[in-house]
Design an enzyme around this catalytic site. Sequence first.
Site, mmCIF file in Angstrom:
data_model
loop_
_atom_site.group_PDB
_atom_site.id
_atom_site.type_symbol
_atom_site.label_atom_id
_atom_site.label_comp_id
_atom_site.label_asym_id
_atom_site.label_seq_id
_atom_site.Cartn_x
_atom_site.Cartn_y
_atom_site.Cartn_z
ATOM 1 N N LYS A 1 -9.616 -2.303 1.822
ATOM 2 C CA LYS A 1 -9.338 -1.130 2.650
ATOM 3 C C LYS A 1 -10.105 0.103 2.167
ATOM 4 O O LYS A 1 -10.583 0.907 2.966
ATOM 5 C CB LYS A 1 -7.826 -0.862 2.715
ATOM 6 C CG LYS A 1 -7.037 -2.006 3.377
ATOM 7 C CD LYS A 1 -7.628 -2.368 4.683
ATOM 8 C CE LYS A 1 -7.059 -3.489 5.503
ATOM 9 N NZ LYS A 1 -5.812 -4.109 5.331
ATOM 10 N N HIS B 1 -10.451 -2.281 11.577
ATOM 11 C CA HIS B 1 -9.379 -3.145 11.061
ATOM 12 C C HIS B 1 -9.145 -4.273 12.076
ATOM 13 O O HIS B 1 -8.158 -4.270 12.804
ATOM 14 C CB HIS B 1 -8.114 -2.287 10.883
ATOM 15 C CG HIS B 1 -7.016 -2.954 10.122
ATOM 16 N ND1 HIS B 1 -5.700 -2.541 10.208
ATOM 17 C CD2 HIS B 1 -7.011 -3.977 9.225
ATOM 18 C CE1 HIS B 1 -4.939 -3.298 9.425
ATOM 19 N NE2 HIS B 1 -5.708 -4.167 8.823
ATOM 20 N N ARG C 1 0.842 -1.195 0.000
ATOM 21 C CA ARG C 1 0.000 0.000 0.000
ATOM 22 C C ARG C 1 0.874 1.240 0.000
ATOM 23 O O ARG C 1 1.962 1.248 0.568
ATOM 24 C CB ARG C 1 -0.902 0.014 1.233
ATOM 25 C CG ARG C 1 -2.122 -0.900 1.122
ATOM 26 C CD ARG C 1 -3.006 -0.813 2.351
ATOM 27 N NE ARG C 1 -2.323 -1.304 3.534
ATOM 28 C CZ ARG C 1 -1.730 -0.546 4.441
ATOM 29 N NH1 ARG C 1 -1.782 0.775 4.346
ATOM 30 N NH2 ARG C 1 -1.109 -1.078 5.458
ATOM 31 N N TYR D 1 -1.432 -3.327 -7.071
ATOM 32 C CA TYR D 1 -1.157 -4.092 -5.846
ATOM 33 C C TYR D 1 -2.384 -4.147 -4.931
ATOM 34 O O TYR D 1 -3.029 -3.115 -4.675
ATOM 35 C CB TYR D 1 0.037 -3.523 -5.052
ATOM 36 C CG TYR D 1 0.077 -4.147 -3.686
ATOM 37 C CD1 TYR D 1 0.589 -5.437 -3.528
ATOM 38 C CD2 TYR D 1 -0.516 -3.533 -2.586
ATOM 39 C CE1 TYR D 1 0.518 -6.074 -2.306
ATOM 40 C CE2 TYR D 1 -0.588 -4.169 -1.355
ATOM 41 C CZ TYR D 1 -0.064 -5.444 -1.220
ATOM 42 O OH TYR D 1 -0.155 -6.080 -0.016
ATOM 43 N N ASP E 1 -9.381 -9.668 9.008
ATOM 44 C CA ASP E 1 -8.831 -8.335 8.715
ATOM 45 C C ASP E 1 -9.802 -7.191 8.997
ATOM 46 O O ASP E 1 -9.384 -6.136 9.434
ATOM 47 C CB ASP E 1 -8.393 -8.278 7.248
ATOM 48 C CG ASP E 1 -7.434 -7.125 6.948
ATOM 49 O OD1 ASP E 1 -6.429 -7.004 7.679
ATOM 50 O OD2 ASP E 1 -7.689 -6.351 6.009
ATOM 51 N N SER F 1 -1.181 -3.564 10.322
ATOM 52 C CA SER F 1 -0.845 -4.459 9.216
ATOM 53 C C SER F 1 0.391 -5.293 9.553
ATOM 54 O O SER F 1 1.374 -4.770 10.083
ATOM 55 C CB SER F 1 -0.574 -3.635 7.959
ATOM 56 O OG SER F 1 -1.712 -2.856 7.673
ATOM 57 N N ARG G 1 1.909 -12.141 -0.673
ATOM 58 C CA ARG G 1 0.590 -12.448 -0.110
ATOM 59 C C ARG G 1 -0.064 -13.637 -0.800
ATOM 60 O O ARG G 1 0.286 -13.993 -1.932
ATOM 61 C CB ARG G 1 -0.334 -11.236 -0.303
ATOM 62 C CG ARG G 1 0.147 -9.973 0.396
ATOM 63 C CD ARG G 1 -0.674 -9.653 1.596
ATOM 64 N NE ARG G 1 -0.057 -8.625 2.426
ATOM 65 C CZ ARG G 1 -0.583 -8.239 3.591
ATOM 66 N NH1 ARG G 1 -1.688 -8.778 4.036
ATOM 67 N NH2 ARG G 1 0.018 -7.328 4.327
HETATM 68 P P1 GTP Z 1 -2.358 -7.699 7.417
HETATM 69 O O1 GTP Z 1 -2.905 -8.710 6.491
HETATM 70 O O2 GTP Z 1 -1.270 -6.877 6.805
HETATM 71 O O3 GTP Z 1 -3.414 -6.824 8.013
HETATM 72 O O4 GTP Z 1 -1.556 -8.491 8.584
HETATM 73 P P2 GTP Z 1 -2.026 -9.350 9.846
HETATM 74 O O5 GTP Z 1 -2.284 -8.442 10.999
HETATM 75 O O6 GTP Z 1 -3.107 -10.282 9.467
HETATM 76 O O7 GTP Z 1 -0.693 -10.158 10.215
HETATM 77 P P3 GTP Z 1 -0.357 -11.721 10.072
HETATM 78 O O8 GTP Z 1 -1.201 -12.570 10.965
HETATM 79 O O9 GTP Z 1 -0.317 -12.073 8.646
HETATM 80 O O10 GTP Z 1 1.123 -11.751 10.674
HETATM 81 C C1 GTP Z 1 2.168 -10.983 10.119
HETATM 82 C C2 GTP Z 1 3.503 -11.479 10.614
HETATM 83 O O11 GTP Z 1 3.540 -11.516 12.045
HETATM 84 C C3 GTP Z 1 3.851 -12.872 10.131
HETATM 85 O O12 GTP Z 1 5.203 -12.895 9.719
HETATM 86 C C4 GTP Z 1 3.659 -13.724 11.348
HETATM 87 O O13 GTP Z 1 4.489 -14.848 11.335
HETATM 88 C C5 GTP Z 1 3.978 -12.787 12.501
HETATM 89 N N1 GTP Z 1 3.201 -13.150 13.713
HETATM 90 C C6 GTP Z 1 1.866 -13.334 13.794
HETATM 91 N N2 GTP Z 1 1.490 -13.709 15.038
HETATM 92 C C7 GTP Z 1 2.628 -13.742 15.766
HETATM 93 C C8 GTP Z 1 2.912 -14.063 17.144
HETATM 94 O O14 GTP Z 1 2.032 -14.371 17.943
HETATM 95 N N3 GTP Z 1 4.214 -13.975 17.528
HETATM 96 C C9 GTP Z 1 5.208 -13.620 16.662
HETATM 97 N N4 GTP Z 1 6.457 -13.566 17.126
HETATM 98 N N5 GTP Z 1 4.982 -13.333 15.359
HETATM 99 C C10 GTP Z 1 3.715 -13.386 14.923
HETATM 100 C C1 SPV Z 2 -2.914 -4.503 5.384
HETATM 101 O O1 SPV Z 2 -1.909 -3.922 4.955
HETATM 102 O O2 SPV Z 2 -3.444 -4.201 6.480
HETATM 103 C C2 SPV Z 2 -3.505 -5.616 4.616
HETATM 104 C C3 SPV Z 2 -3.042 -5.825 3.262
HETATM 105 O O3 SPV Z 2 -4.398 -6.305 5.083
HETATM 106 S S1 SPV Z 2 -3.704 -4.671 2.157
HETATM 107 O O4 SPV Z 2 -4.830 -5.300 1.466
HETATM 108 O O5 SPV Z 2 -2.647 -4.342 1.218
HETATM 109 O O6 SPV Z 2 -4.171 -3.500 2.874
HETATM 110 MN MN MN Z 3 -4.918 -5.596 7.156
#
Ligand code: GTP
Ligand code: SPV
Ligand code: MN
Length: 563
Positions: free
Chosen positions: A208, A228, A71, A199, A279, A250, A372
């Site tokens: 979003k 979010h 983003r 993207y 999300d 994020s 992703r």
């Molecule tokens: P967006 O899709 O961008 O909104 O991200 P999200 O909030 O859904 O994050 P996601 O669960 O994909 O995790 C992002 C990163 O954080 C990954 O590399 C995970 O491995 C790491 N992660 C998630 N949960 C944990 C946790 O409990 N501990 C640690 N150390 N890392 C974590």
């Molecule tokens: C985030 O960045 O919080 C996401 C991925 O979930 S995006 O769709 O690029 O916003």
């Molecule tokens: Mn997100």
Amino acid sequence: MVTSSNKYLNDWIDDIAARAKPDKIVWIDGSEAQINELRELAVSTGSMIRLNEEKLPNCFLHRTDPNDVARVEGRTYICCKNEEDAGPTNHWMEPAKMYEKLYGLLEGSMKGRTMYVIPYSMSVVGSPFAKYGIELTDSTYVVLNMAIMTRVGEKVLEAIGDRTDFIRGVHTQGTLDPEEKYIVHFPEDNVIFSVNSNYGGNVLQGKKCFALRMASNQGRKEGWMAEHMLILGVENPKGEVRYVCGAFPSACGKTNLAMLIPPEGYRKNGWKTWCVGDDIAWLRPGEDGRLWAVNPENGFFGVAPGTSMKSNPNALESTREGTIFTNVALDTSDNTVWWEGMNKTPPAHAIDWLGRDWTPDSPDKAAHPNSRFTAPARNCPCKSPEFENPKGVPISAIIFGGRRAKTAPLVYQSRDWKHGVFVGSIMASETTAAATGQVGVVRRDPMAMLPFCGYHMADYWQHWLDMEQKIANPPKIFNVNWFRTDEEGNFIWPGFGDNLRVLEWILARCFDEIDAQECALGFIPKASDINLEGCDVDEKTVEGLLSVDRELWKAECEGIREY
Ligand code: GTP
Ligand code: SPV
Ligand code: MN
């Protein structure tokens, strides 16, 4: 072919087509046959690579332009009439001036291309919660992603009927020029433009752009909230399912928490978890005085790196069919995908996200840090039976959290709703690869909504405060931090499935089943109240994770005051 008799809709499509000048216009009907045709088309143009049909049926790999991988917050605008209404945290331009710029960029931009008309619904078509949009795009990648992330096609057009309150979205890939990218919202006109990007978060407008930036405006007017947040159901051994929402910035763990698998001991005792959303949550006061949540999406746009059978098997399982992978590596031995942190043994040879040969000796990462997967929710083994329930699920706890190496304790509870709103408003987190810019610097990200709130942040906080009046029995509000590090920079808390140990305490608090200690931040668990059976961490370590450093917090208070 589907069409609509909605004059307002047709006039608008004619207007955009007259400017963008596509060779032809194709309406998306949502049929499997049409999706398959578009997949074939995307493969023939080189936009997508078909993956191993046995191991990953109907799965594809897409590589974006190297300048178009996340983003672009610096190029994202809220164009309402008054600059003041966009607030200090959003970019703003006078709407007339912005339209002029966008129409200039749109002019002739689809020459030689097809313009697709995507009718889409956020949440179940026809449900009282549902909101509709039409995205016009010249990208097959966008069509195919939108068909996973939202409900698309003919039934949406039927639901729109003669209505004129749907969100009108225009996307043109254009030149991808980083200096001419625009992600623009006109909340007063129900209009979104995404120009010169292809993207995810910039162009899959249901996500979003609509479900947060536009919907946060709608929610403010209509008395609900667009957040979010993940939505997770936790089933205890008695068979009671209690729901939590979690707002983390994020790439800070929403998808992982939303799909968490209980530690072995918990599983043996009958604990289960159910994913409602990973999300975005739309939250409304229910007639019973509780706050109810639905997930307006229909798929997961998840971070690939770090997703493994150990960290998040449910996410991996969700990607086994009908999934689009973006900017991951191609394992050439069997035409499957790979990314850092997927398993211990990298492929001997791969094609990296830039399309170059890659071996484990290569100095660069094979997958982009913000690579992703776009996976259909139907594939998720822990998909909640309530996923499609138009009423949503009742929320017991709201959890805020971010990446803080030292300051924030593992968990604390706010004193009440108002204090909880304050706790959400002072959230801060180290930045990640999900947005372009520097990674790892601490910035304030109130309610994880800094990049997504479609109006003035102070009005948004006021809206949170006002919501208390509408909810007789509001959720309790907590803050968590899975990311405290030791002297060597290693995460202390094991995280992932073990986060259920913290959720158990949180839910026990919500139902008055456990007491807590009060400290300056709010309520903190006694270390002995966190169930550590079968956990790699001992009580002493948890005591450390729950500790609050006075000096660090004094500095934090200065930062909060300044913000
Ligand atoms: P967006 O899709 O961008 O909104 O991200 P999200 O909030 O859904 O994050 P996601 O669960 O994909 O995790 C992002 C990163 O954080 C990954 O590399 C995970 O491995 C790491 N992660 C998630 N949960 C944990 C946790 O409990 N501990 C640690 N150390 N890392 C974590
Ligand atoms: C985030 O960045 O919080 C996401 C991925 O979930 S995006 O769709 O690029 O916003
Ligand atoms: Mn997100």
